[in-house]
Every structure is written in C-alpha cells, then in structure tokens.
Write a protein that holds these residues in place. Structure first.
Motif, PDB file in Angstrom:
ATOM      1  N   ARG A   1       5.451   3.370  -0.731  1.00  0.00           N
ATOM      2  CA  ARG A   1       5.687   2.542  -0.763  1.00  0.00           C
ATOM      3  C   ARG A   1       5.350   1.473   0.664  1.00  0.00           C
TER       4      ARG A   1
ATOM      5  N   VAL B   1       0.808  -0.942   0.422  1.00  0.00           N
ATOM      6  CA  VAL B   1      -0.196   0.154   0.417  1.00  0.00           C
ATOM      7  C   VAL B   1       0.955   1.574  -0.145  1.00  0.00           C
TER       8      VAL B   1
ATOM      9  N   LEU C   1      -7.668  -0.408  -2.731  1.00  0.00           N
ATOM     10  CA  LEU C   1      -6.324  -1.367  -3.512  1.00  0.00           C
ATOM     11  C   LEU C   1      -6.612  -1.265  -4.900  1.00  0.00           C
TER      12      LEU C   1
ATOM     13  N   TRP D   1      -6.782   1.911   3.039  1.00  0.00           N
ATOM     14  CA  TRP D   1      -6.188   1.891   1.781  1.00  0.00           C
ATOM     15  C   TRP D   1      -7.059   0.896   1.129  1.00  0.00           C
TER      16      TRP D   1
ATOM     17  N   TRP E   1       4.639   3.810   7.320  1.00  0.00           N
ATOM     18  CA  TRP E   1       2.753   4.060   7.698  1.00  0.00           C
ATOM     19  C   TRP E   1       3.136   5.574   8.154  1.00  0.00           C
TER      20      TRP E   1
END
Length: 359
Positions: free
Chosen positions: A122, A116, A172, A170, A161
């Motif tokens: 990332r 994520v 996707l 999140w 994070w």
C-alpha cells in the motif's frame, strides 16, 4: 517607514541560515508540545481549506523593528507583536481592495492524499484537482472542476508505486453516491467540466450555509464580526461546538472570510483585525507557498492537541496564497485527513464560467 512597507521589504530579503533553523525548531517544538496535551476536539474546516504539514517551507522568523530588516530579540515577547503587525497591515490592504466585476471568482488547486495499491504494498498518492466557482451578485452561480492527476506523495511512495508496476489509474471501489459508481483516480489530467448551480448559490461560513446577501451583510467592525462568529458557533448546522474546540472554530471562521467567500473588503479587513487580537495566532516568518510565491506564514493553534492551521498570505495584497492544516495527537495517524489548498485566483472578474484550465 510604516509596518506595511517593512513587511513587504522582508519578502525581498533572504533569511539567514540561523533564522531559518530557529524558525523550524520553534514550530516543531510548538507542534510537539500540543501533541502532549489531552483532548481531541473536532476540526471545523473552513471553506474547503485542507490539511498538510505545517512545518514545511518555514523560511525564518519575522521580528519587526524600526528599520527595514528583521532583528532577533526574545522570540516569546516579539511573536505576538509581529503577528499583530502582519495582520493589521494585511487588514489595511484588504479594506482598500477593489470590489468591481460581474462575478465573484474563486480558483483553487486542491491536493488530497489517497491510499492505493495492493495488499502488502500500500502507498499514498496526492490526488490533485482544480475547482472554480463564479457567483453573480444575485446569488446565481456556476462551478467548474478538473482532475489534474495524482502522483506519489513521498519518495517511499514512489518506490512502492514502481513495485506496483507504475499504474496510471487506481479503482477505489464504489463511492457513497446514489448510483454507487466506482471512484477512479488517474495519474494524468482528465477533461474538465463546468455546470450551473441549480437555485441560488450558498457559501459555507462557520458551518452555516449563507446566501450571497447574508455574506455581504456581515459586520465590518472587528468586535461585531467576532460576536457574529461566536453566534454562528452556537447555532451552526452541525450542532454545538465542543468547548475544547471553540477557540479554533472562531479562528478558522475568521480565516475562512479571508479568501473563500465574497465578503466585502471592510469585512475582510475586520477579519484580519479580529485575528490580530487572538494570541494563538503566530507568525512563522517569510516563506513560499506550494507554487513558490513569496509570502508570510501564519500559524493558528486550534485548542489542546487540535490541528495546526498554516496560512501563507501576501501582505502586499492581503490575499491568502495557500492554506493547510497539520493534524496532531491521534488524528495525525490519519493521512487521509491531510491535504492543502492553493489559491490561484480570488476576487471579482468580468470573465464568465468556463472549463477550468490546467494550472
């Protein structure tokens, strides 16, 4: 003292620092050696068992002697005998396990890494969920599901994070379902659900869909069961298994019978006994599963540069506590192929379907 008593006694003894270090070094060396070998067979996963680092939680080397404590002769000679002793002892317990109750019940906690975060930052989170199934002897079944919540996979992921603003969900993107709905991953638990399965339920055994009756009719003799597994390998629903992956396929088929499906007690015992004849099945010693339950670690090698399957079993009950697979070779780069499955409850029960509780 018989083998089962010796193995059970080992669970109550702490390994020495030297034994723990030796176990870690040996398993790491085995995985590294497999990565040097050519060929990349496919991974025939069994019954929902996921993939994760095989070296985690190694607590020592199990080497049986005539006494109650482990000793340390040459590990190359002792390993196969130790694996055989553990598996045969588990087979005795499996054959004596009760098979009464209205439902075959399976409750698992599954963890899968998902990438994520925005471009340039990332990171990975472990998406965790509880899955339950209840199956009647008629084959009718119900299933339950509940998201437990996702959390950063490592300390580095936790730092990324935080840089991302510590989001609690999140998106996707669109999934590959008919409605194309977005897949949302949440950091906290979500409401669960339970649904009846339309039509008779089936179980995946060796990449084949089997009815309840077919699972119960599997051979209860080790050689015959292994022959049935080999036959399934030749005629599985996904097509022929490549030659390089066949040994791993047979191992994982047998391992899948230990927990995922309502195999008869004697069939589970036969699966343990068949695994005991396979030299690629090794013991890594006393360890704990992801929830801290004590058990014995087993490693199943899956061919040249293939995945390394790690099981933690409780030899007192023959139950599988957790299962994971470490990818090797080129596939080791694909973290999304990893994960783990913890078996919270396995067996027969009179308690009917309900929304899964949080673990």
């Amino acid at each position: 003292m018989d083998e089962l008593q010796m193995i059970a006694t080992l669970l109550d003894e702490e390994p020495s620092g030297e034994a723990a270090a030796a176990g870690r070094r040996r398993l790491t060396a085995e995985i590294r050696d497999r990565r040097r070998r050519p060929a990349l067979p496919r991974l025939p996963l069994f019954g929902g068992i996921g993939v994760a680092a095989a070296a985690a939680g190694v607590a020592g080397v199990l080497l049986l002697s005539s006494g109650t404590s482990p000793r340390a002769p040459d590990p190359v000679e002792a390993r196969p005998m130790s694996a055989q002793a553990v598996l045969l002892s588990a087979a005795k317990q499996a054959e004596a396990a009760p098979a009464t109750g209205r439902y075959w019940h399976l409750r698992t906690l599954m963890s899968r890494p998902v990438q994520v975060g925005p471009k340039g930052n990332r990171y990975w989170v472990d998406k965790r969920s509880v899955t339950e199934t209840w199956t009647l002897r008629s084959g009718r079944s119900a299933s339950g599901f509940r998201d437990v919540g996702a959390r950063p996979s490592t300390q580095a992921d936790a730092a990324a994070w935080k840089r991302d603003g510590s989001p609690t969900s999140w998106d996707l993107g669109r999934g590959d379902t008919v409605d194309g709905a977005h897949i949302i991953v949440h950091s906290g638990p979500r409401p669960g659900e339970v649904n009846k399965v339309t039509g008779p339920g089936t179980f995946t055994v060796c990449d084949k869909e089997m009815s309840f009756a077919q699972v119960r009719a599997l051979p209860a003799e080790p050689a015959a069961l292994k022959d049935a597994v080999v036959d399934a390998m030749r005629n599985n629903d996904d097509g022929p298994v490549p030659a390089a992956a066949r040994n791993g396929f047979v191992q994982q088929c047998l391992a899948g019978l230990l927990a995922d499906v309502p195999a008869a007690p004697k069939v589970r015992g036969a699966a343990y006994r068949a695994l005991a004849t396979m030299p690629a099945v090794k013991v890594i010693g006393r360890t704990t599963d992801e929830r801290g339950r004590k058990g014995i670690g087993l490693v199943l090698q899956s061919g040249d540069r293939g995945p390394v399957t790690r099981l933690v079993i409780d030899p007192r009950t023959s139950l599988v506590l957790s299962a994971s697979v470490a990818q090797t070779g080129e596939l080791a780069k694909l973290r999304s192929k990893s994960g783990t499955t913890v078996y919270l409850q396995v067996g027969w029960t009179d308690d009917g379907p309900r929304v899964p509780a949080l673990p």
